[in-house]
Design a protein around this motif. Structure first.
Motif, PDB file in Angstrom:
ATOM      1  N   LEU A 153       0.831  -1.211   0.000  1.00 16.93           N
ATOM      2  CA  LEU A 153       0.000   0.000   0.000  1.00 16.93           C
ATOM      3  C   LEU A 153       0.862   1.257   0.000  1.00 16.93           C
ATOM      4  O   LEU A 153       0.483   2.282  -0.577  1.00 16.93           O
ATOM      5  CB  LEU A 153      -0.933  -0.013   1.217  1.00 16.93           C
ATOM      6  CG  LEU A 153      -1.966   1.110   1.269  1.00 16.93           C
ATOM      7  CD1 LEU A 153      -2.824   1.148   0.012  1.00 16.93           C
ATOM      8  CD2 LEU A 153      -2.843   0.964   2.511  1.00 16.93           C
ATOM      9  N   ARG A 154       2.040   1.196   0.630  1.00 14.98           N
ATOM     10  CA  ARG A 154       2.908   2.386   0.698  1.00 14.98           C
ATOM     11  C   ARG A 154       3.316   2.822  -0.711  1.00 14.98           C
ATOM     12  O   ARG A 154       3.125   3.985  -1.098  1.00 14.98           O
ATOM     13  CB  ARG A 154       4.168   2.070   1.519  1.00 14.98           C
ATOM     14  CG  ARG A 154       3.894   1.800   2.988  1.00 14.98           C
ATOM     15  CD  ARG A 154       5.193   1.377   3.694  1.00 14.98           C
ATOM     16  NE  ARG A 154       4.983   0.988   5.081  1.00 14.98           N
ATOM     17  CZ  ARG A 154       5.244   1.763   6.139  1.00 14.98           C
ATOM     18  NH1 ARG A 154       5.740   2.976   5.978  1.00 14.98           N
ATOM     19  NH2 ARG A 154       5.027   1.319   7.359  1.00 14.98           N
ATOM     20  N   GLY A 155       3.894   1.901  -1.466  1.00 15.28           N
ATOM     21  CA  GLY A 155       4.352   2.243  -2.812  1.00 15.28           C
ATOM     22  C   GLY A 155       3.189   2.592  -3.728  1.00 15.28           C
ATOM     23  O   GLY A 155       3.280   3.518  -4.549  1.00 15.28           O
ATOM     24  N   ALA A 156       2.086   1.861  -3.586  1.00 13.04           N
ATOM     25  CA  ALA A 156       0.927   2.108  -4.462  1.00 13.04           C
ATOM     26  C   ALA A 156       0.338   3.491  -4.202  1.00 13.04           C
ATOM     27  O   ALA A 156       0.022   4.225  -5.141  1.00 13.04           O
ATOM     28  CB  ALA A 156      -0.125   1.018  -4.243  1.00 13.04           C
ATOM     29  N   LEU A 157       0.217   3.881  -2.935  1.00 14.12           N
ATOM     30  CA  LEU A 157      -0.324   5.218  -2.627  1.00 14.12           C
ATOM     31  C   LEU A 157       0.565   6.303  -3.215  1.00 14.12           C
ATOM     32  O   LEU A 157       0.083   7.273  -3.793  1.00 14.12           O
ATOM     33  CB  LEU A 157      -0.401   5.410  -1.108  1.00 14.12           C
ATOM     34  CG  LEU A 157      -1.573   4.772  -0.377  1.00 14.12           C
ATOM     35  CD1 LEU A 157      -1.328   4.835   1.130  1.00 14.12           C
ATOM     36  CD2 LEU A 157      -2.893   5.460  -0.721  1.00 14.12           C
ATOM     37  N   GLY A 159      -3.046  -3.127  -3.495  1.00 12.89           N
ATOM     38  CA  GLY A 159      -2.571  -1.789  -3.128  1.00 12.89           C
ATOM     39  C   GLY A 159      -3.014  -0.746  -4.140  1.00 12.89           C
ATOM     40  O   GLY A 159      -3.493   0.335  -3.765  1.00 12.89           O
ATOM     41  N   VAL A 160      -2.857  -1.065  -5.427  1.00 12.50           N
ATOM     42  CA  VAL A 160      -3.235  -0.122  -6.487  1.00 12.50           C
ATOM     43  C   VAL A 160      -4.747   0.121  -6.446  1.00 12.50           C
ATOM     44  O   VAL A 160      -5.209   1.259  -6.563  1.00 12.50           O
ATOM     45  CB  VAL A 160      -2.771  -0.645  -7.864  1.00 12.50           C
ATOM     46  CG1 VAL A 160      -3.392   0.167  -8.998  1.00 12.50           C
ATOM     47  CG2 VAL A 160      -1.238  -0.609  -7.952  1.00 12.50           C
ATOM     48  N   ALA A 161      -5.525  -0.948  -6.259  1.00 17.29           N
ATOM     49  CA  ALA A 161      -6.981  -0.818  -6.198  1.00 17.29           C
ATOM     50  C   ALA A 161      -7.383   0.101  -5.035  1.00 17.29           C
ATOM     51  O   ALA A 161      -8.191   1.011  -5.186  1.00 17.29           O
ATOM     52  CB  ALA A 161      -7.627  -2.194  -6.029  1.00 17.29           C
ATOM     53  N   TRP A 162      -6.787  -0.126  -3.892  1.00 18.33           N
ATOM     54  CA  TRP A 162      -7.116   0.647  -2.679  1.00 18.33           C
ATOM     55  C   TRP A 162      -6.737   2.114  -2.866  1.00 18.33           C
ATOM     56  O   TRP A 162      -7.524   3.018  -2.561  1.00 18.33           O
ATOM     57  CB  TRP A 162      -6.358   0.054  -1.495  1.00 18.33           C
ATOM     58  CG  TRP A 162      -6.914   0.356  -0.133  1.00 18.33           C
ATOM     59  CD1 TRP A 162      -7.695  -0.470   0.619  1.00 18.33           C
ATOM     60  CD2 TRP A 162      -6.711   1.539   0.644  1.00 18.33           C
ATOM     61  NE1 TRP A 162      -7.990   0.141   1.821  1.00 18.33           N
ATOM     62  CE2 TRP A 162      -7.406   1.368   1.856  1.00 18.33           C
ATOM     63  CE3 TRP A 162      -6.013   2.726   0.422  1.00 18.33           C
ATOM     64  CZ2 TRP A 162      -7.424   2.336   2.853  1.00 18.33           C
ATOM     65  CZ3 TRP A 162      -6.037   3.700   1.412  1.00 18.33           C
ATOM     66  CH2 TRP A 162      -6.739   3.499   2.617  1.00 18.33           C
ATOM     67  N   ALA A 163      -5.524   2.334  -3.396  1.00 17.52           N
ATOM     68  CA  ALA A 163      -5.024   3.709  -3.555  1.00 17.52           C
ATOM     69  C   ALA A 163      -5.851   4.476  -4.586  1.00 17.52           C
ATOM     70  O   ALA A 163      -6.137   5.662  -4.407  1.00 17.52           O
ATOM     71  CB  ALA A 163      -3.550   3.682  -3.967  1.00 17.52           C
ATOM     72  N   ALA A 164      -6.256   3.799  -5.669  1.00 20.03           N
ATOM     73  CA  ALA A 164      -7.044   4.467  -6.712  1.00 20.03           C
ATOM     74  C   ALA A 164      -8.423   4.838  -6.165  1.00 20.03           C
ATOM     75  O   ALA A 164      -8.926   5.932  -6.421  1.00 20.03           O
ATOM     76  CB  ALA A 164      -7.182   3.559  -7.932  1.00 20.03           C
ATOM     77  N   ALA A 198      -9.161   5.466  -3.074  1.00 24.71           N
ATOM     78  CA  ALA A 198      -8.978   6.573  -2.132  1.00 24.71           C
ATOM     79  C   ALA A 198      -8.849   7.907  -2.871  1.00 24.71           C
ATOM     80  O   ALA A 198      -9.271   8.943  -2.376  1.00 24.71           O
ATOM     81  CB  ALA A 198      -7.749   6.316  -1.258  1.00 24.71           C
ATOM     82  N   ARG A 199      -8.247   7.856  -4.076  1.00 26.74           N
ATOM     83  CA  ARG A 199      -8.056   9.099  -4.819  1.00 26.74           C
ATOM     84  C   ARG A 199      -9.211   9.355  -5.791  1.00 26.74           C
ATOM     85  O   ARG A 199      -9.248  10.371  -6.484  1.00 26.74           O
ATOM     86  CB  ARG A 199      -6.731   9.015  -5.594  1.00 26.74           C
ATOM     87  CG  ARG A 199      -6.147  10.395  -5.849  1.00 26.74           C
ATOM     88  CD  ARG A 199      -4.923  10.341  -6.726  1.00 26.74           C
ATOM     89  NE  ARG A 199      -4.958  11.437  -7.675  1.00 26.74           N
ATOM     90  CZ  ARG A 199      -4.148  11.558  -8.695  1.00 26.74           C
ATOM     91  NH1 ARG A 199      -3.221  10.640  -8.926  1.00 26.74           N
ATOM     92  NH2 ARG A 199      -4.253  12.579  -9.504  1.00 26.74           N
ATOM     93  N   GLY A 200     -10.142   8.422  -5.859  1.00 19.68           N
ATOM     94  CA  GLY A 200     -11.300   8.597  -6.733  1.00 19.68           C
ATOM     95  C   GLY A 200     -10.976   8.479  -8.201  1.00 19.68           C
ATOM     96  O   GLY A 200     -11.605   9.126  -9.038  1.00 19.68           O
TER      97      GLY A 200
END
Ligand SMILES: *Cc1c(COP(=O)(O)O)cnc(C)c1O
Length: 333
Positions: free
Chosen positions: A53-57, A80-85, A87-89
């Motif tokens: 999640l760190r790198g993906a965010l 991680g990419v799914a979660w970060a995307a 979060a950023r909409g």
């Protein structure tokens, strides 16, 4: 192009309050084995169950194109990419082959990403991601060969050094090398004398073989208890290979039997449920493969494991990995 310490500090700001400050806890059992303090950095506590999640965010925050992001990982990077995307909409499309188990497809969908099933191989999934980049303007995020991903993973090194400045050695699970590159770069920038050692399983260790060969090499991927450490480093690797080659003090291998035992140790001694990939550092110490001279830390990288397999390991049953059988052994027996 190589990320530096300032990039890691920038990443720390991006992930603050979301993916930072996981606990760094002592393992009394492992400290006894080493004769020095032995610490566990609990990245299994992350919201997606893994450090990625760190790198993906950090990488998703750096994407300019509003069109969205894509990647091919069905594992922790995909999560991680799914979660970060989300979060950023922005849109995330995770490409995978028909062979990926339904549970993994459902897991990624539950994080709000679109899943694109393409063909019967990882190569077909990769081709689909490249098509999305070319035709729909999505940005592809590599799981390890990306400066923002490496800087994001490097925040683990910052946190470890801030909590324990007297540390002498960090043992890092090693696959594509984004984690090891980031942690080694950050930790050595802060304390040049720190030793950083990468650890992989002895079957299909692409970064280990590449460092030995002096250039990226392909290895055959075989089933492993440390399944998150499988896969190649990319023949056109630009960053994680040269950084691991230059920054790691050593790279060592552990066997499936050693991983099996170390999973039992982490479970019974530290009461931690974690993936096989997390215990390679413990396995290296328990089997005398690294020389411990002072306070040491390792990274418990994730908890996204197959519980049926995990139950077999901690109850001492045989485990079948393709053509390999690990003979069961009860802990302490
Ligand atoms: C990705 C991953 C690793 C290895 O990280 P690399 O950057 O590919 O070397 C280790 N453990 C877990 C749980 C992972 O998901």
């Amino acid at each position: 192009m190589r990320p530096v310490l300032a990039d890691v500090y920038a990443a720390a700001k991006v992930i603050a309050g979301v993916a930072d400050r996981t606990p760094l806890v002592p393992s009394p059992y492992m400290s006894g084995v080493c004769g020095h303090e032995f610490l566990l950095k609990l990245e299994n506590m992350q919201p997606i169950g893994a450090f990625k999640l760190r790198g993906a965010l950090n990488a998703v925050a750096g994407v300019q194109a509003a069109a969205g992001v894509t990647c091919c990982s069905t594992g922790n990077h995909g999560r991680g990419v799914a979660w970060a995307a989300r979060a950023r909409g922005i849109r995330a499309v995770i490409c995978m082959s028909e062979l990926v188990p339904q549970a993994k497809v459902d897991g990624i969908r539950a994080l709000g990403a679109e899943v694109r099933i393409a063909g019967r191989s990882q190569d077909a999934a990769q081709a689909e991601a490249e098509r999305l980049v070319a035709e729909e303007g999505l940005t592809e995020i590599s799981p390890f060969d990306d400066p923002l991903v490496i800087a994001g993973q490097g925040t683990i090194g910052l946190e470890i050094m801030a909590s324990c400045p007297e540390l002498e050695t960090i043992l890092v699970p090693l696959s594509g090398g984004g984690l090891a590159a980031g942690v080694a770069m950050a930790a050595k920038a802060i304390k040049p004398s720190i030793r950083v050692i990468g650890i992989s399983m002895d079957r299909g260790a692409a970064m280990y073989e590449s460092i030995r060969a002096g250039h990226p090499v392909e290895v055959e991927e075989v089933p492993s208890l440390a399944d998150s450490l499988g896969g190649g480093i990319g023949m056109a690797n630009r960053l994680s290979y040269p950084m691991c080659r230059d920054l790691l003090d050593d790279a060592v291998l552990v066997s499936e039997e050693e991983i099996y035992h170390a999973m039992q140790v982490l479970y019974y001694e530290d009461r931690i449920v974690a993936e096989g990939a997390c215990v390679v550092g413990l396995a290296a110490v328990l089997n005398g493969k690294v020389n411990i001279t002072g306070p040491t830390a390792t990274i418990v990288t994730g908890r996204n494991l197959d519980m049926a397999m995990f139950t077999r390991v901690v109850t001492g049953q045989d485990v079948v990995l393709g053509d390999k059988v690990i003979e069961g052994k009860r802990y302490g027996a």
